[in-house]
Design an enzyme around this catalytic site. Structure first.
Site, PDB file in Angstrom:
ATOM      1  CG  HIS A   1      58.936 -24.091  32.496  1.00  0.00           C
ATOM      2  ND1 HIS A   1      59.687 -24.951  31.731  1.00  0.00           N
ATOM      3  CD2 HIS A   1      59.093 -22.852  31.945  1.00  0.00           C
ATOM      4  CE1 HIS A   1      60.271 -24.269  30.762  1.00  0.00           C
ATOM      5  NE2 HIS A   1      59.936 -22.997  30.875  1.00  0.00           N
TER       6      HIS A   1
ATOM      7  CG  ASN B   1      63.209 -22.703  29.077  1.00  0.00           C
ATOM      8  OD1 ASN B   1      62.525 -23.715  28.887  1.00  0.00           O
ATOM      9  ND2 ASN B   1      62.691 -21.486  29.096  1.00  0.00           N
TER      10      ASN B   1
ATOM     11  CB  CYS C   1      57.373 -23.486  28.859  1.00  0.00           C
ATOM     12  SG  CYS C   1      58.618 -22.756  27.808  1.00  0.00           S
TER      13      CYS C   1
HETATM   14  O1  UT7 Z   1      60.127 -20.550  29.368  1.00  0.00           O
HETATM   15  C1  UT7 Z   1      59.128 -19.652  29.079  1.00  0.00           C
HETATM   16  C2  UT7 Z   1      59.133 -18.480  29.958  1.00  0.00           C
HETATM   17  N1  UT7 Z   1      60.404 -17.820  29.928  1.00  0.00           N
HETATM   18  C3  UT7 Z   1      60.736 -17.058  30.928  1.00  0.00           C
HETATM   19  O2  UT7 Z   1      59.986 -16.954  31.856  1.00  0.00           O
HETATM   20  C4  UT7 Z   1      62.013 -16.286  30.831  1.00  0.00           C
HETATM   21  C5  UT7 Z   1      61.802 -14.945  31.420  1.00  0.00           C
HETATM   22  N2  UT7 Z   1      62.931 -14.031  31.323  1.00  0.00           N
HETATM   23  C6  UT7 Z   1      64.125 -14.204  31.910  1.00  0.00           C
HETATM   24  O3  UT7 Z   1      64.425 -15.244  32.447  1.00  0.00           O
HETATM   25  C7  UT7 Z   1      65.062 -13.001  31.940  1.00  0.00           C
HETATM   26  O4  UT7 Z   1      64.335 -11.860  31.573  1.00  0.00           O
HETATM   27  C8  UT7 Z   1      66.293 -13.145  31.026  1.00  0.00           C
HETATM   28  C9  UT7 Z   1      67.254 -14.164  31.621  1.00  0.00           C
HETATM   29  C10 UT7 Z   1      65.884 -13.581  29.648  1.00  0.00           C
HETATM   30  C11 UT7 Z   1      67.038 -11.816  30.939  1.00  0.00           C
HETATM   31  O5  UT7 Z   1      67.366 -11.345  32.235  1.00  0.00           O
HETATM   32  P1  UT7 Z   1      67.011  -9.845  32.667  1.00  0.00           P
HETATM   33  O6  UT7 Z   1      67.560  -9.672  34.021  1.00  0.00           O
HETATM   34  O7  UT7 Z   1      65.545  -9.635  32.467  1.00  0.00           O
HETATM   35  O8  UT7 Z   1      67.886  -8.999  31.668  1.00  0.00           O
HETATM   36  P2  UT7 Z   1      67.408  -7.904  30.605  1.00  0.00           P
HETATM   37  O9  UT7 Z   1      66.694  -8.548  29.456  1.00  0.00           O
HETATM   38  O10 UT7 Z   1      66.720  -6.778  31.312  1.00  0.00           O
HETATM   39  O11 UT7 Z   1      68.803  -7.380  30.084  1.00  0.00           O
HETATM   40  C12 UT7 Z   1      69.731  -6.694  30.952  1.00  0.00           C
HETATM   41  C13 UT7 Z   1      70.984  -6.380  30.166  1.00  0.00           C
HETATM   42  C14 UT7 Z   1      70.726  -5.690  28.837  1.00  0.00           C
HETATM   43  O12 UT7 Z   1      71.730  -4.733  28.612  1.00  0.00           O
HETATM   44  P3  UT7 Z   1      71.470  -3.177  28.911  1.00  0.00           P
HETATM   45  O13 UT7 Z   1      70.321  -2.777  28.030  1.00  0.00           O
HETATM   46  O14 UT7 Z   1      71.133  -3.096  30.368  1.00  0.00           O
HETATM   47  O15 UT7 Z   1      72.772  -2.553  28.534  1.00  0.00           O
HETATM   48  C15 UT7 Z   1      70.882  -6.802  27.828  1.00  0.00           C
HETATM   49  O16 UT7 Z   1      71.252  -6.363  26.544  1.00  0.00           O
HETATM   50  O17 UT7 Z   1      71.684  -7.591  29.860  1.00  0.00           O
HETATM   51  C16 UT7 Z   1      71.971  -7.627  28.450  1.00  0.00           C
HETATM   52  N3  UT7 Z   1      71.990  -9.013  28.028  1.00  0.00           N
HETATM   53  C17 UT7 Z   1      73.067  -9.800  28.097  1.00  0.00           C
HETATM   54  N4  UT7 Z   1      74.331  -9.544  28.519  1.00  0.00           N
HETATM   55  C18 UT7 Z   1      75.207 -10.573  28.481  1.00  0.00           C
HETATM   56  C19 UT7 Z   1      70.946  -9.744  27.543  1.00  0.00           C
HETATM   57  N5  UT7 Z   1      71.365 -10.998  27.295  1.00  0.00           N
HETATM   58  C20 UT7 Z   1      72.684 -11.058  27.624  1.00  0.00           C
HETATM   59  C21 UT7 Z   1      73.633 -12.074  27.603  1.00  0.00           C
HETATM   60  N6  UT7 Z   1      74.892 -11.791  28.051  1.00  0.00           N
HETATM   61  N7  UT7 Z   1      73.351 -13.336  27.196  1.00  0.00           N
END
Ligand code: UT7
Length: 332
Positions: free
Chosen positions: A255, A285, A114
């Site tokens: 980004h 993204n 990215c």
């Molecule tokens: O471009 C290069 C750089 N990229 C980035 O900088 C991206 C960085 N990361 C992010 O933007 C975020 O971490 C995400 C959007 C990818 C995820 O958000 P988060 O608030 O960090 O969520 P998480 O990974 O901690 O997941 C929270 C919960 C989990 O469930 P449990 O374990 O709490 O029951 C996941 O399984 O959300 C669940 N989950 C989803 N639920 C519904 C993960 N993906 C989804 C989904 N829909 N698509």
């Protein structure tokens, strides 16, 4: 003294729209979760027969026209991409050159995820300032839909396709010059955001395909934390180094990964809403394409004027990161 000027920007958005509601039908997710956690509402997906270089070509043509030059004035093509037309070779930059009808100029790809567009900008600036080129086409182009696992809800809701391009030209006018570009990386985080299969480390095989190893995988939450810290420190450092205050920035163009990351960085810099360019809700993204796509939107909305000061900031797989302070310097 020769300086590098940012002359023009263009973009290409594929025509197929993929909404959160569409994704609800494919994986266990919801519009509410995606909107709340990422700010993304839609992303655009290329046609099956459209390759990354087709997207890059269309963005390049717009940038060339807006710079009021023609293809034959180019003396280098640099393409940043993680979704190249071909594995290993030929480069997507070579394919863009072929489709533009230009030959006998250096053309190569950069793999910096990215942060790729800022890496390409740093290279273009260096080539121009060392008198090795006069007009360089830099492209950020991605067909991420080809490397996204649409059975993995943790990644498939995030990414989209698209391309952005810019012309960087030599100038003797210091006031037109790109002020600074900073790029860096730390490979200790290599497995936070990775395509584990189909490279030489784990060559393409039936097993790799069965394990979905040729698609992108991300430790989202861990990546998020490093991204916020790195992006914030990076822009604070580049502003300080150049004696520029955040209130003097006309457009902060980061980004576009997640609106929460963008807001955290903008708040740390005490930027006003009107200074921050946010397109993540529309395009998702798009990796190396996200900054020039956002910049091109700004231009098309008549909000990017000659002399406006842009602050760019990117972070991605590797991890790589980069920032830049760039006045917009069209020829007229
Ligand atoms: O471009 C290069 C750089 N990229 C980035 O900088 C991206 C960085 N990361 C992010 O933007 C975020 O971490 C995400 C959007 C990818 C995820 O958000 P988060 O608030 O960090 O969520 P998480 O990974 O901690 O997941 C929270 C919960 C989990 O469930 P449990 O374990 O709490 O029951 C996941 O399984 O959300 C669940 N989950 C989803 N639920 C519904 C993960 N993906 C989804 C989904 N829909 N698509």
């Amino acid at each position: 003294m020769v300086y590098a000027a940012f002359r023009s920007v263009g973009s290409y958005i594929p025509k197929n729209i993929l909404t959160n509601e569409d994704l609800e039908k494919i994986v266990d997710t919801s519009d509410e979760w995606i909107t709340k956690r990422t700010g993304i509402k839609t992303r655009y997906i290329a046609d099956k027969e459209e390759s990354t270089s087709d997207l890059g070509l269309k963005a390049a043509k717009v940038a060339i026209e807006r710079a009021r030059i023609n293809e034959n004035d180019l003396d280098m093509i640099i393409c940043a991409t993680i979704s190249p037309d071909f594995f290993c070779m030929p480069s997507t930059a070579c394919m863009i050159g072929k489709k533009l009808g230009v030959s006998n100029i250096p053309s190569f790809d950069i793999s910096a995820a990215c942060s790729g567009f800022i890496y390409a900008l740093a290279m273009a600036k260096s080539f121009i300032e060392s008198n090795m080129a006069k007009n360089i086409l830099i492209v950020g182009a991605e067909k991420l839909s080809a490397i996204v696992d649409y059975s993995d809800r943790t990644t498939c809701v995030l990414f989209g396709d698209g391309a952005g391009a810019a012309i960087i030209s030599a100038t003797e006018k210091k006031e037109e010059a790109i002020i600074d570009v900073n790029i860096s990386a730390d490979g200790k985080y290599h497995d936070y955001l990775i395509t584990p299969g189909c490279g030489t480390n784990n060559p393409c095989s039936e097993e790799a395909i069965k394990e979905h190893a040729c698609f992108m995988k991300m430790k989202g939450n861990e990546t998020f934390k490093v991204a916020v810290k790195t992006l914030t420190n990076d822009v604070i450092d580049i502003l300080k180094k150049n004696g520029i205050k955040s209130e003097n920035i006309d457009h902060f163009i980061p980004h576009q990964a997640n609106y929460r990351i963008l807001n955290a960085v903008a708040n740390a810099l005490k930027l006003k809403d009107e200074q921050v360019v946010m397109t993540v809700s529309k395009y998702g993204n798009t990796s190396s394409a996200s900054i020039p796509m956002a910049m091109s939107d700004l231009y098309e909305q008549n909000r990017l004027k000659k002399g406006d000061l842009m602050l760019l900031d990117a972070f991605g797989g590797g991890f790589t990161w980069g920032s830049a302070i760039v006045p917009f310097s069209p020829f007229n």
